[in-house]
Design an enzyme around this catalytic site. Sequence first.
Site, PDB file in Angstrom:
ATOM      1  CG  ASP A   7      -0.299   0.302   2.528  1.00  0.00           C
ATOM      2  OD1 ASP A   7       0.955   0.344   2.587  1.00  0.00           O
ATOM      3  OD2 ASP A   7      -1.012   0.510   3.524  1.00  0.00           O
ATOM      4  CB  CYS A  65       1.277  -1.891   5.064  1.00  0.00           C
ATOM      5  SG  CYS A  65       1.388  -2.861   6.579  1.00  0.00           S
ATOM      6  CB  THR A  67       3.492  -1.227  10.990  1.00  0.00           C
ATOM      7  OG1 THR A  67       2.192  -1.769  10.661  1.00  0.00           O
ATOM      8  CG2 THR A  67       3.342   0.214  11.452  1.00  0.00           C
ATOM      9  CG  HIS A  98      12.032 -21.726  14.378  1.00  0.00           C
ATOM     10  ND1 HIS A  98      12.187 -21.319  15.691  1.00  0.00           N
ATOM     11  CD2 HIS A  98      13.198 -22.342  14.048  1.00  0.00           C
ATOM     12  CE1 HIS A  98      13.375 -21.672  16.133  1.00  0.00           C
ATOM     13  NE2 HIS A  98      14.015 -22.283  15.140  1.00  0.00           N
ATOM     14  CG  HIS A 134       9.990 -25.755  14.237  1.00  0.00           C
ATOM     15  ND1 HIS A 134       9.712 -24.898  15.268  1.00  0.00           N
ATOM     16  CD2 HIS A 134      11.335 -25.893  14.205  1.00  0.00           C
ATOM     17  CE1 HIS A 134      10.847 -24.518  15.843  1.00  0.00           C
ATOM     18  NE2 HIS A 134      11.839 -25.112  15.219  1.00  0.00           N
TER      19      HIS A 134
HETATM   20  C1  RB5 Z   1      -1.494   3.283   6.285  1.00  0.00           C
HETATM   21  O1  RB5 Z   1      -1.482   4.591   6.698  1.00  0.00           O
HETATM   22  C2  RB5 Z   1      -0.948   2.372   7.375  1.00  0.00           C
HETATM   23  O2  RB5 Z   1      -1.848   2.292   8.402  1.00  0.00           O
HETATM   24  C3  RB5 Z   1      -0.659   1.015   6.778  1.00  0.00           C
HETATM   25  O3  RB5 Z   1       0.266   1.142   5.762  1.00  0.00           O
HETATM   26  C4  RB5 Z   1      -0.077  -0.018   7.712  1.00  0.00           C
HETATM   27  O4  RB5 Z   1       0.992   0.483   8.455  1.00  0.00           O
HETATM   28  C5  RB5 Z   1      -0.940  -0.802   8.537  1.00  0.00           C
HETATM   29  O5  RB5 Z   1      -0.474  -1.722   9.232  1.00  0.00           O
END
Ligand code: RB5
Length: 146
Positions: A7, A65, A67, A98, A134
């Site tokens: 994204d 994304c 995070t 694992h 595992h």
């Molecule tokens: C988008 O702003 C952000 O929330 C998305 O990229 C992501 O980090 C969600 O986990």
Amino acid sequence: MLYIAADHGGYPLKEELKEFLAKEGYETVDLGADELDLADDYPDYALKLAEQVVQDENAGGILICGTGQGMCMAANKVAGIRAVVVYNEFTAQDAADHLNANVICLGGRVTDAETAKKAVKIWLDTEFSEDERHIRRLRKAEEMEE
Ligand code: RB5
């Protein structure tokens, strides 16, 4: 086949990783985003990539994304997906040997590109250990899908 998608939070890192992977000799299929779109939604890419990965047991996916967390949460809704967040070399190693992860999720806002490249390479180059413990743990988790 190796699929990649992101994204807006992961778009710049996706572009950099694609170039890196091509130089390393990996063919990737880019499932978007095709451009930076601040209004796009990570579940759309997670679903698209997850549906491709479950169709081929040798396929793998990289979701990015901001995070890694949203992509991971969404991708794991698809039966057969073992998606994990990877943010350094240790978690990349664990993801492969694992957890036999078929999808790794990176955070473009939390993991720098050099670390991400090393982590992706480790995940790609590391085999699942096939250790009984595992396999047992993964089976237990898989049974929760039923
Ligand atoms: C988008 O702003 C952000 O929330 C998305 O990229 C992501 O980090 C969600 O986990």
